[in-house]
Motif scaffolding. Structure first.
Motif, mmCIF file in Angstrom:
data_model
loop_
_atom_site.group_PDB
_atom_site.id
_atom_site.type_symbol
_atom_site.label_atom_id
_atom_site.label_comp_id
_atom_site.label_asym_id
_atom_site.label_seq_id
_atom_site.Cartn_x
_atom_site.Cartn_y
_atom_site.Cartn_z
ATOM 1 N N ILE A 196 56.061 19.857 9.009
ATOM 2 C CA ILE A 196 56.199 19.439 10.278
ATOM 3 C C ILE A 196 54.879 18.175 10.041
ATOM 4 C CG2 ILE A 196 56.166 19.193 12.670
ATOM 5 C CD1 ILE A 196 57.768 21.809 12.823
ATOM 6 N N ALA A 197 55.199 16.879 10.308
ATOM 7 C CA ALA A 197 54.090 15.932 10.334
ATOM 8 C C ALA A 197 53.453 15.721 11.372
ATOM 9 C CB ALA A 197 54.628 14.523 9.597
ATOM 10 N N SER A 198 52.339 14.989 11.373
ATOM 11 C CA SER A 198 51.336 14.609 12.552
ATOM 12 C C SER A 198 50.974 15.796 13.462
ATOM 13 C CB SER A 198 52.091 13.554 13.300
ATOM 14 O OG SER A 198 52.399 12.543 12.639
ATOM 15 N N THR A 199 50.551 16.909 12.981
ATOM 16 C CA THR A 199 50.191 17.924 13.625
ATOM 17 C C THR A 199 48.735 18.215 13.501
ATOM 18 O OG1 THR A 199 50.196 19.658 11.806
ATOM 19 C CG2 THR A 199 52.295 19.252 13.075
ATOM 20 N N GLY A 200 48.047 17.363 13.234
ATOM 21 C CA GLY A 200 46.270 17.083 13.356
ATOM 22 C C GLY A 200 45.699 17.258 14.489
ATOM 23 N N ALA A 201 46.320 16.820 15.435
ATOM 24 C CA ALA A 201 45.569 17.018 16.810
ATOM 25 C C ALA A 201 46.161 17.982 17.511
ATOM 26 C CB ALA A 201 45.487 15.483 17.531
ATOM 27 N N TYR A 202 45.515 19.033 18.186
ATOM 28 C CA TYR A 202 46.053 19.948 19.172
ATOM 29 C C TYR A 202 46.891 20.826 18.475
ATOM 30 C CZ TYR A 202 43.888 16.244 22.208
ATOM 31 O OH TYR A 202 43.110 15.355 22.622
ATOM 32 N N GLY A 203 46.771 21.074 17.134
ATOM 33 C CA GLY A 203 47.588 22.015 16.489
ATOM 34 C C GLY A 203 46.535 23.289 16.362
ATOM 35 N N ALA A 228 40.338 17.501 19.889
ATOM 36 C CA ALA A 228 41.465 17.501 19.096
ATOM 37 C C ALA A 228 41.479 18.443 17.804
ATOM 38 C CB ALA A 228 41.555 16.057 18.739
ATOM 39 N N PHE A 229 40.339 18.376 17.311
ATOM 40 C CA PHE A 229 40.248 19.218 16.196
ATOM 41 C C PHE A 229 38.851 19.267 15.696
ATOM 42 C CE2 PHE A 229 40.353 19.397 11.339
ATOM 43 C CZ PHE A 229 40.830 20.506 10.942
ATOM 44 N N LEU A 230 38.202 20.399 15.816
ATOM 45 C CA LEU A 230 36.752 20.342 15.703
ATOM 46 C C LEU A 230 36.117 21.867 14.778
ATOM 47 C CD1 LEU A 230 34.324 18.637 16.324
ATOM 48 C CD2 LEU A 230 33.892 20.161 18.229
ATOM 49 N N PRO A 231 36.670 21.950 13.606
ATOM 50 C CA PRO A 231 35.984 22.876 12.557
ATOM 51 C C PRO A 231 34.705 22.391 12.227
ATOM 52 C CG PRO A 231 37.881 21.891 11.362
ATOM 53 C CD PRO A 231 37.727 21.218 12.813
ATOM 54 N N LEU A 232 33.870 23.180 11.697
ATOM 55 C CA LEU A 232 32.569 22.672 10.969
ATOM 56 C C LEU A 232 32.724 21.314 10.105
ATOM 57 C CD1 LEU A 232 30.947 26.317 10.423
ATOM 58 C CD2 LEU A 232 30.150 24.786 12.251
ATOM 59 N N HIS A 233 33.704 21.409 9.241
ATOM 60 C CA HIS A 233 33.919 20.443 8.393
ATOM 61 C C HIS A 233 34.280 19.171 9.186
ATOM 62 C CE1 HIS A 233 35.175 18.431 4.645
ATOM 63 N NE2 HIS A 233 36.059 17.867 5.333
ATOM 64 N N MET A 234 34.856 19.055 10.120
ATOM 65 C CA MET A 234 35.123 17.903 10.970
ATOM 66 C C MET A 234 33.807 17.183 11.567
ATOM 67 S SD MET A 234 37.774 15.706 11.474
ATOM 68 C CE MET A 234 37.756 14.274 12.324
ATOM 69 N N CYS A 235 32.715 18.127 11.904
ATOM 70 C CA CYS A 235 31.448 17.770 12.484
ATOM 71 C C CYS A 235 30.872 17.033 11.597
ATOM 72 C CB CYS A 235 30.900 18.883 13.012
ATOM 73 S SG CYS A 235 31.517 19.580 14.505
ATOM 74 N N GLN A 236 30.914 17.607 10.410
ATOM 75 C CA GLN A 236 30.250 16.848 9.062
ATOM 76 C C GLN A 236 31.069 15.593 8.752
ATOM 77 O OE1 GLN A 236 27.612 18.285 7.491
ATOM 78 N NE2 GLN A 236 27.377 16.283 6.243
ATOM 79 N N LEU A 237 32.290 15.597 8.755
ATOM 80 C CA LEU A 237 32.960 14.274 8.412
ATOM 81 C C LEU A 237 32.557 12.981 9.310
ATOM 82 C CD1 LEU A 237 36.734 14.024 7.550
ATOM 83 C CD2 LEU A 237 35.698 12.442 9.178
#
Length: 431
Positions: free
Chosen positions: A383-390, A66-75
């Motif tokens: 445009i809202a709600s683009t956090g997944a698969y954008g 869905a969304f996996l930059p390094l920062h998301m792994c840390q989160l």
């Protein structure tokens, strides 16, 4: 447009994480993905709480696709989640972020030889196996290494959830997993004794994505718990872990009526307990794999409005400085979104327009026929709600550099993914 997470309106202007969207656009330029970190963390905590992670030692595995930059792994590491990866690239990202490999589930219906070897070398906790090809490779490599590997078998349970055809995965006609209803799974179990270096500790199923009804998940629970008992009695294999996948639907437009994380988790937990009691078996460790429902509403995209084309008695096209390169879902899935002008949240004359992207494709349309207030060239559109698969599905089509991602929280912002430069765009090319 529905306000999500930390969104608020002050003097007709939209803020996220306590920061003006106009200021974000000015500071970081557009297109720009804005990540509401507080909302993402709150969603993680809701899953941990209501899926009984601490009480029952269940697990919430974030679906990294869905969304996996390094920062998301840390989160997600900080929030106590496991991680579901589906490629060598996602696995390498987790490794570079120092995510604990024992908490990684490695999915994929056609892992390459290099990916399998990487997973073994890095110490992945669980391989989720789709086919004999992977079973044979894992057995061969583990034998050569003198090690063993814990695995789940992925099954297709024959459940057709009501969602887009491209994101259905639980029905019989699917590229994923061992089919249950035609006997494929049972053939595999009957011959599993030949895999001396593999430990079958769990089962996995995933019935689809963007599912609003709880019932398909409850049907899945009945099937999976019955299998746990049948496999023990028939093949002598104790299934200790059951992964129920993800797919929980989220809000994109007013036509969507998703369940809350609490409603979803409590329904699943209750159904598992009742099913196991009825079958006379112990409740296994449960795993759930949310991705979209953690980050979709936590992400938004800011654009600058450019050309406007008014076709009399047809429609008005409003073009922005991004499009299908930063959000392919409208073109791919006919996905719908909500939008607004960030400094005209409450005022302005309403007009129906179609939001178009800048790509050289007639299908590069982000939103068709949407009512919006006071839109003009130079405005900042959200445009809202683009956090997944954008960001995760973004591309360089038309040689367009990838947009930046900025995280906002408590009045502070920071870049977590840099904007791609033109030089970086050509970095892999050779004259």
């Amino acid at each position: 447009m529905k306000l999500q997470g930390t969104m608020s309106v002050k003097n007709d202007e939209l803020y996220i994480g306590g920061i003006s969207c106009l200021e974000l656009a000015k500071t970081y330029k557009t297109p720009l993905y804005v990540f509401d970190e507080q909302l993402a963390r709150e969603n993680c905590r809701e899953y941990v709480k209501h899926f009984k992670v601490k009480e029952h030692r269940n697990r919430v595995a974030y679906a990294g696709k869905a969304f996996l930059p390094l920062h998301m792994c840390q989160l997600i590491k900080e929030e106590g989640l496991y991680l579901d990866v589906v490629s060598g690239g996602e696995l390498y990202t987790a490794h570079k972020a120092q995510f604990p490999m024992e908490n990684v589930l490695f999915h994929g219906n056609n892992k390459t030889i290099d990916e399998i070897k990487m997973g073994l070398e890095l110490g992945v906790g669980r391989f989720v196996v789709d086919n004999y090809y992977e079973l044979d490779l894992l057995e061969q490599f583990c034998k050569e290494r003198g090690t063993s590997q814990a695995i789940y078998l992925r099954i297709t349970p024959g459940i057709e959830a009501h969602t887009h055809d491209y994101i259905k995965t639980g029905q019989i006609d699917s590229k994923f997993g061992f089919t249950l209803t035609n006997g494929d799974l049972y053939e595999c179990l009957a011959s599993f004794h030949r895999y001396e270096h593999l430990q079958l500790v769990g089962l996995h199923a995933h019935i689809g994505s963007q599912i609003f009804d709880v019932e398909p998940f409850l049907d899945e629970v009945d099937i999976m718990m019955s299998l746990v008992k049948e496999i023990k009695e028939t093949y002598g294999i104790q299934i200790r872990e059951v992964d129920l996948g993800g797919g929980v639907g989220v809000y994109y437009t007013k036509n969507d009526q998703p369940k809350t994380i609490q409603q979803f988790c409590e329904a699943m937990i209750e159904k598992v307990e009742k099913s196991c009691q009825k079958l006379g078996i112990n409740v296994p460790t449960l795993i759930v794999e949310p991705g979209r429902s953690i980050v979709a509403n936590a992400g938004s995209t800011l654009y600058t409005v450019g050309s406007m084309k008014d076709i009399k008695d047809v429609r008005t096209y409003v073009s922005v400085d991004g499009g299908m390169t930063d959000n392919i879902r409208p073109s791919l899935y006919q996905a719908r979104y909500e939008c607004a002008i960030v400094n005209k949240m409450r005022t302005g004359d309403q007009k129906q327009v179609t939001i178009a992207g800048k790509c050289c494709e007639s299908g590069d349309i982000l939103i068709t026929d949407v009512d919006i207030k006071g839109i003009e060239t130079g405005d900042i559109l959200i445009i809202a709600s683009t956090g997944a698969y954008g960001y995760s599905m973004s591309s360089n089509y038309n040689k367009i550099p990838k947009a930046a991602v900025v995280s906002v929280q408590n009045g502070k912002s920071r870049v977590i993914c840099k904007r791609q430069t033109l030089e970086e765009l050509l970095a892999l090319e050779v004259l």
